[in-house]
Design an enzyme around this catalytic site. Structure first.
Site, short mmCIF file in Angstrom:
data_model
loop_
_atom_site.label_atom_id
_atom_site.label_comp_id
_atom_site.label_asym_id
_atom_site.label_seq_id
_atom_site.Cartn_x
_atom_site.Cartn_y
_atom_site.Cartn_z
N ARG A 27 0.54 -1.24 -0.09
CA ARG A 27 0.06 -0.30 0.43
C ARG A 27 0.64 1.15 0.07
O ARG A 27 0.05 2.13 -0.31
CB ARG A 27 -0.95 -0.19 1.03
N TRP A 74 2.02 6.48 6.43
CA TRP A 74 2.04 7.39 4.96
C TRP A 74 1.74 8.34 5.01
O TRP A 74 0.89 9.27 5.47
CB TRP A 74 1.19 6.89 3.17
N HIS A 505 1.15 21.25 -34.12
CA HIS A 505 0.33 22.33 -32.92
C HIS A 505 1.36 22.13 -31.68
O HIS A 505 1.38 23.28 -30.44
CB HIS A 505 -1.14 21.90 -32.74
#
Ligand code: F6R
Length: 609
Positions: A27, A74, A505
């Protein structure tokens, strides 16, 4: 994001907590800690950096006890160091808390507690919680549950909490609001975790806590109530995936394992939903609902957003209904034109992404019907949406999403077919051709993996580049965006994606001798246009890696390296071309020696805005 594990039972809590935290490493975290009740006191150990630092400290000074809580943090409020890591304790050391989420009114609570004489020892928002529990504990004559209830009703924000108290050596309290938390059931032992893989080696029987629920857990009992104290009966959920499914299975990284798992994952998404000769089934939606809507809005973040870009094209082409797609973080603040004739599709692997959830809640408040496409059973989006479609990809451990993306694509193709069959806007023969090709998607993806060795070799040639550019048109452009995100996330190489027609562009100014350009040209009808765009960069000295399925239409001078993509129907080409881009990012990052499954600054599930 942060991970929580809790234990109460008869075994060594420290060992079980460490084991669980290890499973949650994916995680993302920057520090870790545990608190164990040794029968008399709460004993704590916290370390910054990898879990190994905590393990080493515990080898030197073991913590004995059979009840405990653990956390991988975290950082959000306060630097990533041991002082700010969890568990946090009350001043007298009686209460210990681990927390996932954010306390939005912590400043106000902190000032109030400071005035009452509480001294803070960290910079975190979390620390207000143990102090506040301790405050109410004293006011409530030592009633642990009442103290927790009084505390959580004063908190604004999102929180999953596991709490232990010195005076209650065999009790663990778990609280959930807007951040996932589950309870694992064992024999003479029970567990708490923010994510199922953390406790899968211990049990497969779990209770899913809902928002605003509190559970009092002992080794033989779990009682759940809401914040008002009303008791709640919750059915036991049996986890069907194995612990092995959450492990590496011999692959060097979870990401590589998950790339290779995609044929199986795609088959899992299709199972029971796509049977030739029958109408497509799309869980969570009935035909009547569809007939009452006049537009579709897709909201998602990151990789899920990229899947949505493909979904928009598929739905518009087959169902012929206008679809808009927005980043959920933009949608929620853009005063969207959503009403009761709108169907909002929220796509989220984790089902917990704060922006996607907030976007979906906004859509519901505006009267829209909502449908969640998610991989996590029982996740918040799945519970709050009007309908849910699970991708059944199995747990995705690597932070960089791969199988979640392809299964989201499959879910969106199924949705487009389901809607087209319901509305009857496209001839059935045309839909049947797509259905039978979609049924082959696992096989198509397997064929795409055949180029792995070639891609590994190619990755060695380009891994030291500072910048790369991805080019595509139509669906190839959408896939290019996902390929470029994968590269950035795990190899930290700057990359950008441009639609082929947009080159002249502006972006073409960036192309110089040996600039790496990854060009995707899998859509037959746009092949000629893409070839012109590729020539524009070749002329300026670019090193072109071309992904194409029919090279007969391309001249040899238009690329330096070619990766063949299996042939399929134009609409389904993203399922065939993404494999090469996932593998390319994986091998580039591997050559550079990076921590592929846990890239810097990233977390698996982004539960804060
Ligand atoms: C990229 C990645 C992220 C997620 C994003 C949304 O590899 O994993 O971009 O896709 O954070 O997450 P979910 O799908 O869980 O809402």
């Amino acid at each position: 994001m942060c991970g929580i594990v809790g234990y109460v039972g008869e075994k060594s809590a420290a060992k079980i907590l460490l084991n669980g935290l290890e499973k949650l490493e994916y995680r993302g975290y920057d520090s870790a800690g545990i608190t164990v009740h040794n029968g008399k006191n709460l004993c704590i150990c916290k370390k910054s950096g990898r879990l190994k630092n905590l393990e080493d400290a515990l080898l030197e000074t073991p913590l004995d006890g059979k009840t405990g809580i653990g956390h991988t943090r975290w950082a959000t409020h306060g630097a990533p160091n041991a002082k700010n890591s969890h568990p946090h304790t009350s001043m007298n050391g009686k209460i210990a808390v681990v927390h996932n989420g954010i306390i939005e009114n912590y400043d106000e609570l902190r000032m109030d507690l400071i005035q009452k004489g509480y001294i803070f020892s960290s910079e975190t928002d979390t620390e207000v919680i143990p102090h506040l529990i301790n405050h109410h504990y004293r006011l409530n004559g030592g009633n642990f549950l009442c103290a927790v209830k009084a505390t959580v009703t004063a908190l604004v924000g999102s929180f999953a909490l596991a709490i232990i108290c010195e005076d209650h050596p065999e009790t663990l309290i778990a609280v959930r609001k807007d951040s996932p938390l589950i309870i694992g059931l064992g024999c003479n032992e029970n567990f708490v975790a923010s994510d199922i893989p953390a406790i899968l080696s211990e049990t497969k029987e779990v209770l899913l806590l809902d928002d605003k629920e509190i559970a009092v857990i002992t080794k033989t009992n779990v009682s759940i109530s809401d914040f008002e104290g009303n008791p709640i009966n919750r059915d036991v959920h049996h986890v069907t995936f194995t612990e092995n499914a959450a492990q590496k299975d011999g692959y060097e990284h979870f990401m590589l394992k998950e790339i290779h798992e995609q044929p199986r994952a795609i088959a899992g998404t299709l199972r029971g939903r796509l049977n030739l000769c029958e109408p497509v089934k799309f869980d969570g939606l009935d035909g009547e609902t569809l007939k009452n809507i006049n537009k579709i809005q897709i909201i998602a973040c990151g990789t899920a957003y990229h899947a949505g870009l493909v979904g928009k094209v598929a739905i518009e082409r087959l169902a012929k209904i206008p679809v808009t797609i927005d980043l959920a973080s933009e949608y929620r603040y853009n005063q969207p034109l959503t009403d009761n004739k709108t169907l909002v599709i929220a796509i989220s692997q984790s089902g917990e992404t704060a922006d996607t959830l907030a976007g979906m809640r906004l859509a519901r408040s505006l009267g829209a019907k909502t449908i969640a496409i998610t991989n996590v059973v029982g996740s918040t989006v799945s519970r709050e949406a009007d309908g849910v479609f699970y991708t059944y990809a199995g747990p995705e451990i690597s932070v960089a999403s791969t199988k979640a993306y392809t299964t989201q694509l499959v879910a969106l193709y199924l949705f487009a077919l389901f809607m087209a069959e319901t509305l009857g806007n496209t001839p059935q023969e045309e839909l049947d051709i797509i259905k039978s090709e979609l049924a082959n998607a696992p096989e198509i993806f397997s064929r795409a993996l055949v180029s792995e060795e070639k891609i590994e070799d190619l990755s060695k040639k380009i891994c030291n580049e500072r910048d790369m550019y991805y080019l595509g048109r139509g669906l190839d452009y959408a896939v290019a965006m996902e390929g470029s995100l994968k590269l950035k996330e795990i190899s930290y190489i700057h990359s950008e994606t441009y639609a082929g027609g947009e080159l002249k562009h502006g972006p073409i100014a960036l192309i110089e001798e040996n600039t790496v350009v990854i060009a995707i040209s899998c859509d037959d009808s746009l092949c000629g246009k893409m070839e012109s765009n590729i020539k524009e960069v070749v002329t300026r000295g670019a090193f072109v890696v071309l992904l194409a399925n029919d090279t007969t239409k391309l001249s040899h001078s238009s690329y330096n390296e070619l990766i063949s993509v299996p042939e399929t129907l134009p609409l389904l080409t993203p399922l065939a071309s993404i494999a090469a881009l996932q593998l390319l990012s994986y091998y580039v990052a591997k050559n550079l020696g990076y921590d592929i499954d846990k890239p810097r600054n990233l977390a698996k599930s982004v539960t804060v805005e």
